[in-house]
Motif scaffolding. Structure first.
Motif, PDB file in Angstrom:
ATOM      1  N   GLY A  97     -52.419  -9.430 -17.137  1.00  0.00           N
ATOM      2  CA  GLY A  97     -52.032  -8.987 -15.840  1.00  0.00           C
ATOM      3  C   GLY A  97     -52.328  -7.269 -15.941  1.00  0.00           C
ATOM      4  O   GLY A  97     -52.860  -7.033 -17.172  1.00  0.00           O
ATOM      5  N   GLY A  98     -52.173  -6.639 -14.981  1.00  0.00           N
ATOM      6  CA  GLY A  98     -52.333  -5.124 -15.079  1.00  0.00           C
ATOM      7  C   GLY A  98     -52.476  -4.534 -13.718  1.00  0.00           C
ATOM      8  O   GLY A  98     -52.054  -5.146 -12.901  1.00  0.00           O
ATOM      9  N   LEU A  99     -52.872  -3.248 -13.644  1.00  0.00           N
ATOM     10  CA  LEU A  99     -52.849  -2.456 -12.382  1.00  0.00           C
ATOM     11  C   LEU A  99     -54.394  -2.694 -11.873  1.00  0.00           C
ATOM     12  O   LEU A  99     -55.395  -2.388 -12.778  1.00  0.00           O
ATOM     13  CB  LEU A  99     -52.527  -1.181 -12.545  1.00  0.00           C
ATOM     14  CG  LEU A  99     -52.815  -0.075 -11.415  1.00  0.00           C
ATOM     15  CD1 LEU A  99     -51.678  -0.679 -10.389  1.00  0.00           C
ATOM     16  CD2 LEU A  99     -52.478   1.349 -11.960  1.00  0.00           C
ATOM     17  N   VAL A 100     -54.495  -2.991 -10.692  1.00  0.00           N
ATOM     18  CA  VAL A 100     -55.847  -3.293 -10.253  1.00  0.00           C
ATOM     19  C   VAL A 100     -55.863  -2.753  -8.710  1.00  0.00           C
ATOM     20  O   VAL A 100     -54.753  -2.811  -7.939  1.00  0.00           O
ATOM     21  CB  VAL A 100     -56.249  -4.860  -9.994  1.00  0.00           C
ATOM     22  CG1 VAL A 100     -55.303  -5.594  -9.241  1.00  0.00           C
ATOM     23  CG2 VAL A 100     -57.544  -5.026  -9.565  1.00  0.00           C
TER      24      VAL A 100
ATOM     25  N   GLU B 287     -49.669  -7.159  -1.568  1.00  0.00           N
ATOM     26  CA  GLU B 287     -48.641  -8.443  -1.304  1.00  0.00           C
ATOM     27  C   GLU B 287     -48.784  -9.466  -2.477  1.00  0.00           C
ATOM     28  O   GLU B 287     -47.832 -10.154  -2.632  1.00  0.00           O
ATOM     29  CB  GLU B 287     -48.848  -9.454  -0.011  1.00  0.00           C
ATOM     30  CG  GLU B 287     -48.803  -8.425   0.988  1.00  0.00           C
ATOM     31  CD  GLU B 287     -49.702  -7.304   1.641  1.00  0.00           C
ATOM     32  OE1 GLU B 287     -49.575  -6.458   2.108  1.00  0.00           O
ATOM     33  OE2 GLU B 287     -50.760  -7.662   0.925  1.00  0.00           O
ATOM     34  N   ASP B 288     -49.683  -9.137  -3.441  1.00  0.00           N
ATOM     35  CA  ASP B 288     -49.752 -10.145  -4.658  1.00  0.00           C
ATOM     36  C   ASP B 288     -49.117  -9.392  -5.762  1.00  0.00           C
ATOM     37  O   ASP B 288     -49.083 -10.133  -6.690  1.00  0.00           O
ATOM     38  CB  ASP B 288     -51.231 -10.398  -5.056  1.00  0.00           C
ATOM     39  CG  ASP B 288     -51.955 -11.193  -3.777  1.00  0.00           C
ATOM     40  OD1 ASP B 288     -53.301 -10.724  -3.795  1.00  0.00           O
ATOM     41  OD2 ASP B 288     -51.540 -12.080  -3.586  1.00  0.00           O
ATOM     42  N   THR B 289     -48.622  -8.356  -5.703  1.00  0.00           N
ATOM     43  CA  THR B 289     -47.924  -7.745  -6.619  1.00  0.00           C
ATOM     44  C   THR B 289     -46.791  -8.233  -7.023  1.00  0.00           C
ATOM     45  O   THR B 289     -45.874  -8.540  -6.289  1.00  0.00           O
ATOM     46  CB  THR B 289     -47.508  -6.155  -6.331  1.00  0.00           C
ATOM     47  OG1 THR B 289     -48.743  -5.319  -6.048  1.00  0.00           O
ATOM     48  CG2 THR B 289     -46.635  -5.410  -7.446  1.00  0.00           C
ATOM     49  N   ALA B 290     -46.433  -8.766  -8.234  1.00  0.00           N
ATOM     50  CA  ALA B 290     -45.474  -9.662  -8.833  1.00  0.00           C
ATOM     51  C   ALA B 290     -45.471  -9.695 -10.492  1.00  0.00           C
ATOM     52  O   ALA B 290     -46.565  -9.546 -10.919  1.00  0.00           O
ATOM     53  CB  ALA B 290     -45.395 -10.878  -8.207  1.00  0.00           C
ATOM     54  N   ALA B 291     -44.476 -10.204 -10.783  1.00  0.00           N
ATOM     55  CA  ALA B 291     -44.505 -10.777 -12.138  1.00  0.00           C
ATOM     56  C   ALA B 291     -44.897 -12.162 -12.138  1.00  0.00           C
ATOM     57  O   ALA B 291     -44.485 -13.104 -11.339  1.00  0.00           O
ATOM     58  CB  ALA B 291     -43.129 -10.654 -12.820  1.00  0.00           C
ATOM     59  N   TYR B 292     -46.036 -12.691 -12.866  1.00  0.00           N
ATOM     60  CA  TYR B 292     -46.510 -13.863 -12.881  1.00  0.00           C
ATOM     61  C   TYR B 292     -46.062 -14.651 -14.229  1.00  0.00           C
ATOM     62  O   TYR B 292     -46.158 -14.047 -15.131  1.00  0.00           O
ATOM     63  CB  TYR B 292     -48.201 -13.812 -12.833  1.00  0.00           C
ATOM     64  CG  TYR B 292     -48.605 -13.376 -11.319  1.00  0.00           C
ATOM     65  CD1 TYR B 292     -48.399 -12.478 -11.077  1.00  0.00           C
ATOM     66  CD2 TYR B 292     -49.079 -14.514 -10.456  1.00  0.00           C
ATOM     67  CE1 TYR B 292     -48.844 -12.079  -9.781  1.00  0.00           C
ATOM     68  CE2 TYR B 292     -49.372 -14.095  -9.312  1.00  0.00           C
ATOM     69  CZ  TYR B 292     -49.387 -13.010  -8.808  1.00  0.00           C
ATOM     70  OH  TYR B 292     -49.595 -12.551  -7.484  1.00  0.00           O
TER      71      TYR B 292
ATOM     72  N   GLN C 241     -43.075 -15.428 -20.901  1.00  0.00           N
ATOM     73  CA  GLN C 241     -42.267 -14.296 -20.709  1.00  0.00           C
ATOM     74  C   GLN C 241     -42.854 -13.437 -19.159  1.00  0.00           C
ATOM     75  O   GLN C 241     -41.996 -12.398 -18.678  1.00  0.00           O
ATOM     76  CB  GLN C 241     -42.496 -13.245 -21.835  1.00  0.00           C
ATOM     77  CG  GLN C 241     -43.390 -12.606 -21.748  1.00  0.00           C
ATOM     78  CD  GLN C 241     -44.729 -13.392 -22.260  1.00  0.00           C
ATOM     79  OE1 GLN C 241     -44.793 -14.376 -22.643  1.00  0.00           O
ATOM     80  NE2 GLN C 241     -45.876 -12.383 -22.107  1.00  0.00           N
ATOM     81  N   GLY C 242     -43.968 -13.867 -18.769  1.00  0.00           N
ATOM     82  CA  GLY C 242     -44.579 -13.330 -17.635  1.00  0.00           C
ATOM     83  C   GLY C 242     -45.330 -12.226 -18.003  1.00  0.00           C
ATOM     84  O   GLY C 242     -45.355 -11.680 -19.045  1.00  0.00           O
ATOM     85  N   THR C 243     -46.376 -12.007 -16.890  1.00  0.00           N
ATOM     86  CA  THR C 243     -47.262 -10.863 -17.009  1.00  0.00           C
ATOM     87  C   THR C 243     -47.285 -10.146 -15.541  1.00  0.00           C
ATOM     88  O   THR C 243     -47.415 -10.679 -14.648  1.00  0.00           O
ATOM     89  CB  THR C 243     -48.646 -11.209 -17.352  1.00  0.00           C
ATOM     90  OG1 THR C 243     -49.409 -10.149 -17.659  1.00  0.00           O
ATOM     91  CG2 THR C 243     -49.141 -12.196 -16.168  1.00  0.00           C
ATOM     92  N   GLN C 244     -47.345  -9.037 -15.524  1.00  0.00           N
ATOM     93  CA  GLN C 244     -47.005  -8.040 -14.314  1.00  0.00           C
ATOM     94  C   GLN C 244     -48.382  -7.865 -13.832  1.00  0.00           C
ATOM     95  O   GLN C 244     -49.530  -7.316 -14.484  1.00  0.00           O
ATOM     96  CB  GLN C 244     -46.436  -6.898 -14.574  1.00  0.00           C
ATOM     97  CG  GLN C 244     -46.205  -5.980 -13.306  1.00  0.00           C
ATOM     98  CD  GLN C 244     -45.098  -6.427 -12.440  1.00  0.00           C
ATOM     99  OE1 GLN C 244     -44.277  -6.915 -12.721  1.00  0.00           O
ATOM    100  NE2 GLN C 244     -45.424  -6.404 -11.230  1.00  0.00           N
TER     101      GLN C 244
END
Length: 124
Positions: free
Chosen positions: A9-12, A89-94, A116-119
């Protein structure tokens, strides 16, 4: 005992891509059906994709068809979720999750093991 660890995950920026990884330890993931879920702030957790343990059939939520691709690398004991054309709209914890059943479930209650999830944050 199966343990799952998500990463990637990350900022994109909008329009970008990410590949999320779900690595298993303790047990081979090939024996499990793996689902990917996401949860945005203030919203319920939703299933977005799944790959089953027998034959590798895949399922996608209607909202992500054509945008998400799930795959399995048995040698690396890892399941991937490729996400293209990311939107805010895809911003979420995955989260990835595993179940022993051969078939996929769209419900989080159907899974026994969770990472544990990835943001994932999509923003310009």
């Amino acid at each position: 005992q199966l343990q799952l660890v998500e990463s990637g995950g990350g900022l994109v920026q909008p329009g970008g891509s990410l590949r999320l990884s779900c690595a298993g330890s303790g047990v081979t993931l090939e024996s499990y059906t793996i689902g990917w879920f996401r949860q945005a702030p203030g919203k319920e957790r939703e299933g977005v994709s799944c790959i089953n343990s027998r034959g590798g059939s895949t399922n996608y939520a209607d909202s992500v068809k054509g945008q998400f691709t799930i795959s399995r690398d048995t040698a690396k004991n890892t399941v991937y979720l490729q996400i293209n054309d990311l939107e805010p709209e895809d911003t979420a914890a995955y989260y990835c999750a595993a179940r022993r059943d051969f078939s996929c479930s769209e419900f989080s209650s159907g899974y026994n093991y969770w990472g544990q999830g990835t943001q994932v944050t999509v923003s310009s």
